[in-house]
Design a protein around this motif. Structure first.
Motif, PDB file in Angstrom:
ATOM      1  N   ASP A 281     -73.056 -10.543   0.081  1.00  0.00           N
ATOM      2  CA  ASP A 281     -71.981  -9.574  -0.156  1.00  0.00           C
ATOM      3  C   ASP A 281     -72.235  -8.242   0.550  1.00  0.00           C
TER       4      ASP A 281
ATOM      5  N   SER B 138     -71.934 -12.486  -4.170  1.00  0.00           N
ATOM      6  CA  SER B 138     -72.081 -13.697  -3.363  1.00  0.00           C
ATOM      7  C   SER B 138     -73.535 -14.147  -3.462  1.00  0.00           C
TER       8      SER B 138
ATOM      9  N   SER C  49     -74.979 -16.329  -6.937  1.00  0.00           N
ATOM     10  CA  SER C  49     -74.954 -14.847  -6.958  1.00  0.00           C
ATOM     11  C   SER C  49     -75.852 -14.234  -8.020  1.00  0.00           C
TER      12      SER C  49
END
Length: 262
Positions: A167, A147, A126
């Protein structure tokens, strides 16, 4: 390592050298004969078109070579692996220049600054990392996504960074300070993870594609969605702007390539 075999044709040589799936390719911006490949056998290769008996092996990754990129001046090649490592290769010398580490997850993509030897890489952990390849030095780490960072790049003017994540957000960053300038998310933006991103030649618009089959254009200065392109019925896998016209192309798992007038 330089590999020669004057008695084999190109197809046989490639079959011999590549022991796993091919994941990534890159073409030199300054030498039309030079191509790099990387794959699931933890190795990368440099090839010369029409010289099937020549290859330079990019050794040292401990997991699949997932991404490759030549610097704008063609002098350096960056290879990113699922081992979380970025290696930088000196093309003229045929040597490893430096190894860059930091991410705790695999490298999803690597990009070069348009005017220098700064490398940007997005990771499964991430985060996004930036290094100076000439000095083998860490410069900045961009944290905020929730993410894996699946796509990203510098704007063509080099002043801004745009990154997309699983994400379902795009983040716009100041590369010097690491400041997160804008976060693009929620309606009318994507509702599933981003898969690809491209930036217009004037550095004004970012075009992003998602697993949800949607494509959105974002004004980089304001962070606002300015257009939504709906025609695909499955995940967007590739995207690109035309260099000198207001056209863009999107390719999807729905087996369609669509050309858009932005």
């Amino acid at each position: 390592m330089i590999l020669h075999n004057n008695n084999e044709n190109v197809v046989q040589i490639i079959a011999t050298f590549l022991l796993g799936e091919l994941y990534t390719t890159a073409c030199s911006p300054t030498d039309a004969t030079l191509v790099a490949t990387g794959g699931g056998d933890d190795r990368g290769f440099l090839w010369k078109i029409n010289q099937g008996d020549w290859a330079f092996e990019l050794q040292g990754h401990q997991d699949s070579v997932s991404s490759l990129a030549f610097s704008t001046d063609g002098q350096l090649l960056a290879s990113g692996g699922f081992d979380g490592i970025v290696k930088v290769w000196d093309i003229s010398k045929g040597d490893l220049k430096c190894t860059l580490d930091g991410p705790t997850g695999g490298i999803e993509w690597v990009k070069w600054h348009p005017r220098g030897h700064l490398i940007l890489a997005g990771s499964e952990d991430s985060t996004v990392w930036m290094w100076n390849a000439d000095k083998s030095a860490y410069l900045n780490m961009f944290s905020g996504h929730g993410s894996g960072v699946t796509c990203g790049d510098f704007t063509p003017d080099g002043k801004v960074i745009c990154t997309g994540s699983d994400d379902a957000t795009m983040r716009i960053w100041n590369p010097k300070t690491g400041e997160n300038i804008h976060v693009v998310r929620g309606h009318p933006y994507h509702n599933e993870g981003l898969t690809c991103l491209t930036i217009s030649s004037d550095s004004a618009l970012a075009l992003t594609g998602s697993k949800d089959g949607s494509v959105h254009a974002v004004n980089i200065s304001t962070g606002k969605v300015v257009s939504s392109l709906s025609a695909h019925s499955d995940s967007i896998e590739c995207i690109g702007f035309a260099v000198s016209s207001p056209l863009a192309a999107t390719g999807s798992m729905d087996k369609k390539l669509i050309i858009w007038d932005i």
